[in-house]
Design a protein around this motif. Structure first.
Motif, PDB file in Angstrom:
ATOM      1  N   GLN A   1      19.084 -14.070 -45.254  1.00  0.00           N
ATOM      2  CA  GLN A   1      18.531 -13.995 -45.731  1.00  0.00           C
ATOM      3  C   GLN A   1      18.224 -12.953 -45.955  1.00  0.00           C
ATOM      4  O   GLN A   1      18.431 -11.718 -45.005  1.00  0.00           O
ATOM      5  CB  GLN A   1      17.550 -14.866 -44.439  1.00  0.00           C
ATOM      6  CG  GLN A   1      15.827 -14.833 -44.903  1.00  0.00           C
ATOM      7  CD  GLN A   1      16.355 -16.041 -45.764  1.00  0.00           C
ATOM      8  OE1 GLN A   1      17.173 -16.925 -45.804  1.00  0.00           O
ATOM      9  NE2 GLN A   1      15.101 -17.055 -46.539  1.00  0.00           N
ATOM     10  N   VAL A   2      17.188 -13.246 -46.952  1.00  0.00           N
ATOM     11  CA  VAL A   2      16.539 -11.390 -47.450  1.00  0.00           C
ATOM     12  C   VAL A   2      15.116 -11.310 -47.637  1.00  0.00           C
ATOM     13  O   VAL A   2      15.071 -12.551 -48.834  1.00  0.00           O
ATOM     14  CB  VAL A   2      17.362 -11.200 -48.599  1.00  0.00           C
ATOM     15  CG1 VAL A   2      17.086 -10.046 -49.734  1.00  0.00           C
ATOM     16  CG2 VAL A   2      19.154 -10.625 -47.992  1.00  0.00           C
ATOM     17  N   SER A   3      14.089 -10.815 -47.785  1.00  0.00           N
ATOM     18  CA  SER A   3      13.046 -10.986 -48.238  1.00  0.00           C
ATOM     19  C   SER A   3      12.254 -10.381 -48.747  1.00  0.00           C
ATOM     20  O   SER A   3      12.690  -8.599 -48.590  1.00  0.00           O
ATOM     21  CB  SER A   3      12.532 -10.679 -45.572  1.00  0.00           C
ATOM     22  OG  SER A   3      12.275 -11.980 -45.877  1.00  0.00           O
ATOM     23  N   LEU A   4      11.480 -10.344 -49.747  1.00  0.00           N
ATOM     24  CA  LEU A   4      10.992  -9.301 -50.980  1.00  0.00           C
ATOM     25  C   LEU A   4       9.726  -9.485 -51.029  1.00  0.00           C
ATOM     26  O   LEU A   4       9.037 -10.409 -51.026  1.00  0.00           O
ATOM     27  CB  LEU A   4      11.946 -10.472 -51.875  1.00  0.00           C
ATOM     28  CG  LEU A   4      13.614  -9.795 -52.537  1.00  0.00           C
ATOM     29  CD1 LEU A   4      13.778 -11.189 -53.895  1.00  0.00           C
ATOM     30  CD2 LEU A   4      13.586  -9.110 -52.311  1.00  0.00           C
ATOM     31  N   VAL A   5       9.455  -8.140 -51.308  1.00  0.00           N
ATOM     32  CA  VAL A   5       8.010  -8.140 -51.338  1.00  0.00           C
ATOM     33  C   VAL A   5       7.223  -7.609 -51.918  1.00  0.00           C
ATOM     34  O   VAL A   5       7.686  -6.501 -52.772  1.00  0.00           O
ATOM     35  CB  VAL A   5       6.868  -7.421 -49.967  1.00  0.00           C
ATOM     36  CG1 VAL A   5       5.745  -7.664 -50.119  1.00  0.00           C
ATOM     37  CG2 VAL A   5       7.862  -8.479 -48.849  1.00  0.00           C
ATOM     38  N   GLU A   6       6.263  -7.772 -53.037  1.00  0.00           N
ATOM     39  CA  GLU A   6       6.062  -7.236 -54.490  1.00  0.00           C
ATOM     40  C   GLU A   6       4.905  -7.003 -54.461  1.00  0.00           C
ATOM     41  O   GLU A   6       3.826  -7.161 -53.647  1.00  0.00           O
ATOM     42  CB  GLU A   6       5.852  -8.135 -55.793  1.00  0.00           C
ATOM     43  CG  GLU A   6       7.452  -9.257 -55.493  1.00  0.00           C
ATOM     44  CD  GLU A   6       7.132 -10.480 -55.363  1.00  0.00           C
ATOM     45  OE1 GLU A   6       7.947 -11.498 -56.065  1.00  0.00           O
ATOM     46  OE2 GLU A   6       6.398 -10.820 -55.018  1.00  0.00           O
ATOM     47  N   SER A   7       5.237  -5.514 -55.012  1.00  0.00           N
ATOM     48  CA  SER A   7       3.177  -5.212 -54.821  1.00  0.00           C
ATOM     49  C   SER A   7       3.388  -4.292 -56.325  1.00  0.00           C
ATOM     50  O   SER A   7       3.977  -3.525 -57.172  1.00  0.00           O
ATOM     51  CB  SER A   7       3.191  -4.083 -53.461  1.00  0.00           C
ATOM     52  OG  SER A   7       3.861  -3.321 -54.159  1.00  0.00           O
ATOM     53  N   GLY A   8       1.721  -4.360 -56.545  1.00  0.00           N
ATOM     54  CA  GLY A   8       1.770  -3.491 -57.916  1.00  0.00           C
ATOM     55  C   GLY A   8       1.056  -3.885 -59.240  1.00  0.00           C
ATOM     56  O   GLY A   8       0.276  -2.902 -59.815  1.00  0.00           O
TER      57      GLY A   8
END
Length: 122
Positions: free
Chosen positions: A1-8
């Motif tokens: 499993q891969v978790s992705l978190v965007e920001s900006g």
């Protein structure tokens, strides 16, 4: 499993610039490409840019070529999207994705972030 978190994502005036970031965690060794997609209000999700592990393959949507730059690390732990000369048409929720191919088709991406809102006003 891969978790992705965007920001900006934020509100920005037309003609301005913005940097989006995506941090990946988990089994990132199972992915070989990461990308950015976006969904504008009332429209389908569309491809923005993608990069392969090591940066050997990079693709951009025609609508952002020359304005956006994607970059990332070789371990697929993060990618960035440098956006300049923003247009109101760039307003969308921007999603980070990770998978096995730096292509436009979403079928190559298995993992998705929740998105970050970019709003460009004129």
């Amino acid at each position: 499993q891969v978790s992705l978190v965007e920001s900006g994502g934020r509100l920005v005036q037309a003609g301005g610039s913005l940097n989006l970031s995506c941090e990946a965690s988990g089994r990132t060794f199972t992915t070989s490409a990461m990308g950015w997609f976006r969904r504008a209000p009332g429209k389908d999700r569309e491809f923005v840019a993608a990069i392969s592990r090591g940066g050997g393959t990079i693709h951009y949507a025609e609508s952002v070529k020359g304005r956006f730059v994607i970059s990332g690390d070789s371990a697929m732990k993060w990618i960035n999207l440098q956006m300049r000369s923003l247009h109101p048409e760039d307003t969308a929720v921007y999603y980070c994705a990770a998978g096995l191919g730096a292509f436009e088709d979403t079928k190559y991406y298995r993992y998705w972030g929740r998105g970050t809102q970019v709003t460009v006003y004129s």
